[in-house]
Write a protein that holds these residues in place. Structure first.
Motif, PDB file in Angstrom:
ATOM      1  N   ASP A   1       9.261  21.579  -4.003  1.00 19.55           N
ATOM      2  CA  ASP A   1       9.160  21.869  -2.729  1.00 19.55           C
ATOM      3  C   ASP A   1       8.501  20.663  -1.913  1.00 19.55           C
ATOM      4  N   ASP A   2       8.569  19.508  -2.508  1.00 17.82           N
ATOM      5  CA  ASP A   2       7.931  18.428  -1.885  1.00 17.82           C
ATOM      6  C   ASP A   2       8.999  17.889  -1.304  1.00 17.82           C
ATOM      7  N   GLY A   3       9.135  17.524   0.031  1.00 24.31           N
ATOM      8  CA  GLY A   3      10.189  16.972   0.787  1.00 24.31           C
ATOM      9  C   GLY A   3      10.254  15.505   0.476  1.00 24.31           C
ATOM     10  N   GLU A   4       9.008  14.881   0.187  1.00 24.53           N
ATOM     11  CA  GLU A   4       9.296  13.385   0.031  1.00 24.53           C
ATOM     12  C   GLU A   4       9.732  12.819  -1.325  1.00 24.53           C
ATOM     13  N   VAL A   5       9.273  13.909  -2.473  1.00 26.58           N
ATOM     14  CA  VAL A   5       9.860  13.631  -3.707  1.00 26.58           C
ATOM     15  C   VAL A   5      11.479  14.071  -3.531  1.00 26.58           C
ATOM     16  N   ALA A   6      12.054  14.794  -2.955  1.00 28.52           N
ATOM     17  CA  ALA A   6      13.456  15.203  -2.914  1.00 28.52           C
ATOM     18  C   ALA A   6      13.920  13.989  -2.182  1.00 28.52           C
ATOM     19  N   GLY A   7      13.298  13.544  -1.158  1.00 29.55           N
ATOM     20  CA  GLY A   7      13.921  12.454  -0.124  1.00 29.55           C
ATOM     21  C   GLY A   7      13.900  11.162  -1.265  1.00 29.55           C
ATOM     22  N   LEU A   8      12.965  10.667  -1.878  1.00 29.82           N
ATOM     23  CA  LEU A   8      12.995   9.678  -2.747  1.00 29.82           C
ATOM     24  C   LEU A   8      14.292   9.621  -3.666  1.00 29.82           C
ATOM     25  N   LEU A   9      14.330  10.879  -4.328  1.00 34.45           N
ATOM     26  CA  LEU A   9      15.568  10.961  -5.310  1.00 34.45           C
ATOM     27  C   LEU A   9      16.792  10.772  -4.587  1.00 34.45           C
ATOM     28  N   ALA A  10      16.794  11.532  -3.316  1.00 33.46           N
ATOM     29  CA  ALA A  10      18.253  11.412  -2.620  1.00 33.46           C
ATOM     30  C   ALA A  10      18.425  10.107  -2.222  1.00 33.46           C
ATOM     31  N   LEU A  11      17.468   9.205  -1.902  1.00 35.56           N
ATOM     32  CA  LEU A  11      17.784   7.885  -1.413  1.00 35.56           C
ATOM     33  C   LEU A  11      18.025   7.031  -2.739  1.00 35.56           C
ATOM     34  N   MET A  12      17.424   7.228  -3.799  1.00 35.62           N
ATOM     35  CA  MET A  12      17.927   6.539  -4.895  1.00 35.62           C
ATOM     36  C   MET A  12      19.388   6.883  -5.285  1.00 35.62           C
ATOM     37  N   LEU A  13      19.749   8.253  -5.198  1.00 32.05           N
ATOM     38  CA  LEU A  13      21.139   8.520  -5.684  1.00 32.05           C
ATOM     39  C   LEU A  13      22.191   7.954  -4.689  1.00 32.05           C
TER      40      LEU A  13
ATOM     41  N   ALA B   1      11.064  21.090   4.749  1.00 27.29           N
ATOM     42  CA  ALA B   1       9.580  20.100   4.608  1.00 27.29           C
ATOM     43  C   ALA B   1       9.193  19.319   5.624  1.00 27.29           C
ATOM     44  N   PRO B   2       7.830  19.059   5.655  1.00 28.68           N
ATOM     45  CA  PRO B   2       7.484  18.151   6.641  1.00 28.68           C
ATOM     46  C   PRO B   2       8.313  16.819   6.435  1.00 28.68           C
ATOM     47  N   LEU B   3       8.345  16.085   7.515  1.00 30.62           N
ATOM     48  CA  LEU B   3       9.326  14.939   7.533  1.00 30.62           C
ATOM     49  C   LEU B   3       8.410  13.673   7.088  1.00 30.62           C
ATOM     50  N   GLY B   4       9.167  12.940   6.221  1.00 28.68           N
ATOM     51  CA  GLY B   4       8.368  11.835   5.808  1.00 28.68           C
ATOM     52  C   GLY B   4       9.657  10.748   5.607  1.00 28.68           C
ATOM     53  N   PRO B   5       8.993   9.579   5.505  1.00 29.31           N
ATOM     54  CA  PRO B   5       9.731   8.156   5.390  1.00 29.31           C
ATOM     55  C   PRO B   5      10.938   8.257   4.336  1.00 29.31           C
ATOM     56  N   TYR B   6      10.707   8.767   3.387  1.00 25.20           N
ATOM     57  CA  TYR B   6      11.798   8.587   2.323  1.00 25.20           C
ATOM     58  C   TYR B   6      13.105   9.720   2.518  1.00 25.20           C
ATOM     59  N   GLN B   7      12.687  10.751   3.321  1.00 21.42           N
ATOM     60  CA  GLN B   7      13.737  11.525   3.773  1.00 21.42           C
ATOM     61  C   GLN B   7      14.339  10.743   4.900  1.00 21.42           C
ATOM     62  N   VAL B   8      13.733  10.302   5.762  1.00 16.95           N
ATOM     63  CA  VAL B   8      14.511   9.338   6.956  1.00 16.95           C
ATOM     64  C   VAL B   8      15.173   8.393   6.368  1.00 16.95           C
ATOM     65  N   GLN B   9      14.775   7.549   5.434  1.00 12.78           N
ATOM     66  CA  GLN B   9      15.793   6.821   4.865  1.00 12.78           C
ATOM     67  C   GLN B   9      16.924   7.173   4.157  1.00 12.78           C
ATOM     68  N   ALA B  10      16.744   8.128   3.640  1.00 15.50           N
ATOM     69  CA  ALA B  10      17.580   9.017   2.743  1.00 15.50           C
ATOM     70  C   ALA B  10      18.843   9.342   3.817  1.00 15.50           C
ATOM     71  N   ALA B  11      18.236  10.058   4.788  1.00 15.60           N
ATOM     72  CA  ALA B  11      19.258  10.565   5.944  1.00 15.60           C
ATOM     73  C   ALA B  11      19.950   9.449   6.284  1.00 15.60           C
ATOM     74  N   ILE B  12      19.349   8.315   6.585  1.00 15.14           N
ATOM     75  CA  ILE B  12      20.388   7.064   6.938  1.00 15.14           C
ATOM     76  C   ILE B  12      21.155   6.804   6.203  1.00 15.14           C
ATOM     77  N   ALA B  13      20.974   6.498   4.741  1.00 16.23           N
ATOM     78  CA  ALA B  13      21.761   6.493   4.005  1.00 16.23           C
ATOM     79  C   ALA B  13      22.815   7.229   3.588  1.00 16.23           C
ATOM     80  N   ALA B  14      22.463   8.714   4.129  1.00 18.19           N
ATOM     81  CA  ALA B  14      23.682   9.576   4.016  1.00 18.19           C
ATOM     82  C   ALA B  14      24.708   9.353   4.928  1.00 18.19           C
ATOM     83  N   VAL B  15      24.408   9.051   6.167  1.00 17.06           N
ATOM     84  CA  VAL B  15      25.127   8.684   7.392  1.00 17.06           C
ATOM     85  C   VAL B  15      25.970   7.650   7.015  1.00 17.06           C
TER      86      VAL B  15
END
Lengths: 120, 408
Positions: B219-231, B277-291
């Motif tokens: 449930d941790d958004g930043e953990v998911a965000g980091l994993l997404a950013l890496m992938l 989840a609450p917004l964090g920097p890894y999620q935002v960077q992953a969102a940019i990478a997704a775009v």
């Protein structure tokens, strides 16, 4: 970040030094080497033979020309080098400043290029 | 599963169990490494029925040997340990605490008293199960140097409890763990050449560890965000370098060679994290990478969306690299001049932190603006400022190309 610490000196100065002073200098070197090995910062390093043993090699029009002596004419020559892996350039400068040759001549701190490349 | 993969999976479990039971993390870690090395040779013919039990037994024995060799105080403790609990639990005993223990181990290896390089080295060895020799090769230092670094890190951790950080300490400590995983990832991701055959795949290792943390903290958004950013970044790895190590910018990459499966997984991860989840920097960077990843061609990139995301990033986690990337995105929407104006507004501290990257981006924007002479100067300044061989070649090539197109 890895740094090459170039040791510049003039062997004649050390030859003219009283033995006690020279031994103190070597003891300083041993102490710093121990410190760098213990801290996990030491990557490599060697002393160089006297500049009179250098050979300078030039190739012009495909023909090599070899002359005795160092490339740059100067009293001070590179006498050895250290490679250290430090967290900051300030730390590399601190190591250079602690090396005895810095007191008499100079140390030069040069960052070493790596093969990693960030996105461009 | 190969013996190597099996050992790497079991390593943190065995180390956690040992540390929890006996304390003395540093000695336990040495004992587990010895057990792993023994297993790597002895399991070649046949793997024991209970690999974890085998490792626990061997590591416990090595640990008692070590403890006996220590001070009189430690010798007394070893005597206690050997009488009451040296019998290893059966390997199929899946204690529910096992998964939490790997996280506890990560918290310990990424302890704030350690420098980032020490955190990285210790995490790769204690949690990743890599040998000191492998880690040394990955960071291009002699094995003795890396061994000393790891040993010092472990000494510093004496007295640090083997517990999960409480309450208010949790978030910053988890942040340190994620940062270390990101450093490991980047160490592998930015590799462009060199002795790749001898370099353990740090990118894959970072993703494996991040997956593990995500499984423990779904449930941790930043953990998911980091994993997404890496992938999402790793999906482009094959496309970012030419044979010979020349870097290829995003807009020139062959998008057909991007890993669609990794992109789909990364996009799904970041999408659900952003809504839940609450917004964090890894999620935002992953969102940019997704775009970027979802644009069929470079021209199709949704730059206005990327500008908005960088503005969010600058609001929640301001940093010079984000400001630089924001300026590039703005230039793509409003023209190079708008981007250059943003660069001019950077403060001195940001300029110093960005170094040659600022010159490289300025060169790019001046090039787009048609100021060939200034662009060439900026590219050359960037080339002199970098300590990366492939970046330097790329920047010099840009400067040379401009000189050919617009002779002075």
């Amino acid at each position: 970040m890895k740094y090459l610490l170039l040791i510049y000196n003039n062997p004649a100065t050390y030859e003219a030094m009283p033995e006690g002073e020279r031994n103190a200098l070597f003891a300083d070197v041993d102490r710093i080497m121990d410190e760098l090995k213990n801290s996990g910062e030491f990557v490599g390093g060697q002393g160089l033979a006297d500049p009179s043993q250098s050979k300078t090699v030039r190739v012009r029009d495909g023909v090599p020309a070899v002359t005795d002596g160092p490339y740059v004419e100067a009293k001070e020559q590179m006498g050895g080098y250290l490679i250290v892996d430090c967290d900051t350039v300030e730390r590399a400068v601190e190591i250079a400043a602690s090396w005895p040759d810095a007191k008499y001549f100079a140390m030069e701190v040069r960052p070493i290029m790596g093969t990693a490349g960030a996105d461009v | 599963m190969s013996v190597e993969d099996l050992l790497r999976r079991e390593a943190p479990q065995v180390l956690s169990a040992l540390t929890r039971r006996y304390g003395h993390f540093d000695l336990c870690e040495d004992a587990v490494q010895e057990a792993l090395l023994a297993a790597a040779t002895q399991w070649r013919s046949s793997v024991p029925d209970s690999p974890r039990g085998w490792l626990l037994t061997v590591a416990s024995r090595r640990l008692t040997d070590r403890l006996r060799a220590e001070s009189a105080r430690l010798r007394r403790e070893a005597a206690v340990a050997s009488t009451d609990s040296l019998v290893a639990p059966p390997a199929d005993e899946e204690r529910p605490a096992d998964h939490d223990d790997t996280l506890t181990l990560l918290f310990l290896c990424c302890h704030p008293t350690l420098s980032a390089p020490s955190q990285v080295a210790l995490t790769l060895r204690a949690v990743g199960g890599l040998t000191t020799a492998e880690i040394a090769r990955a960071f291009f230092v002699p094995e003795a140097t890396m061994a000393q670094r790891i040993s010092r890190a472990k000494q510093r951790l004496r007295g640090a409890g083997f517990t999960v950080p409480p309450g208010t300490e949790w978030a910053p400590r988890l942040g340190a763990v994620l940062h270390v995983l990101y450093l490991i990832f980047n160490e592998g991701y930015t590799t462009t050449s060199g002795p790749a055959l001898h370099r353990p795949d740090l990118t894959r290792e970072a993703i494996r560890l991040a997956r593990g943390v995500h499984r423990m903290l779904p449930d941790d958004g930043e953990v998911a965000g980091l994993l997404a950013l890496m992938l999402l970044n790793d999906a482009r790895r094959a496309a970012r370098v030419r044979p010979g190590g020349t870097l290829i910018p995003l807009e020139e990459q062959d998008r057909a060679s991007w890993d669609r499966e990794a992109i789909a997984e990364g996009v799904a991860l970041v999408s659900s994290a952003l809504t839940a989840a609450p917004l964090g920097p890894y999620q935002v960077q992953a969102a940019i990478a997704a775009v970027h990843a979802e644009a069929p061609t470079a021209q199709d990139t949704d730059w206005p969306q990327i500008v908005k995301l960088y503005e969010v990033l600058l609001r929640i986690a301001p940093n010079p690299m984000a400001a630089l990337s924001h300026a590039v995105a703005v230039a793509m929407v409003d023209g190079p001049q708008a981007g250059l104006e943003l660069l001019d507004r950077l403060d001195d501290a940001s300029r110093a932190a960005l170094g040659h990257r600022l010159d490289a981006v300025r060169g790019h924007l001046l090039d787009l603006a048609g100021d060939a002479a200034a662009a060439r100067g900026a590219y050359l300044a960037a080339a002199r400022g970098t300590t990366s061989v492939p970046e330097q070649r790329y920047l010099q090539a840009r400067a040379t190309r401009i000189a050919q197109e617009f002779p002075p």
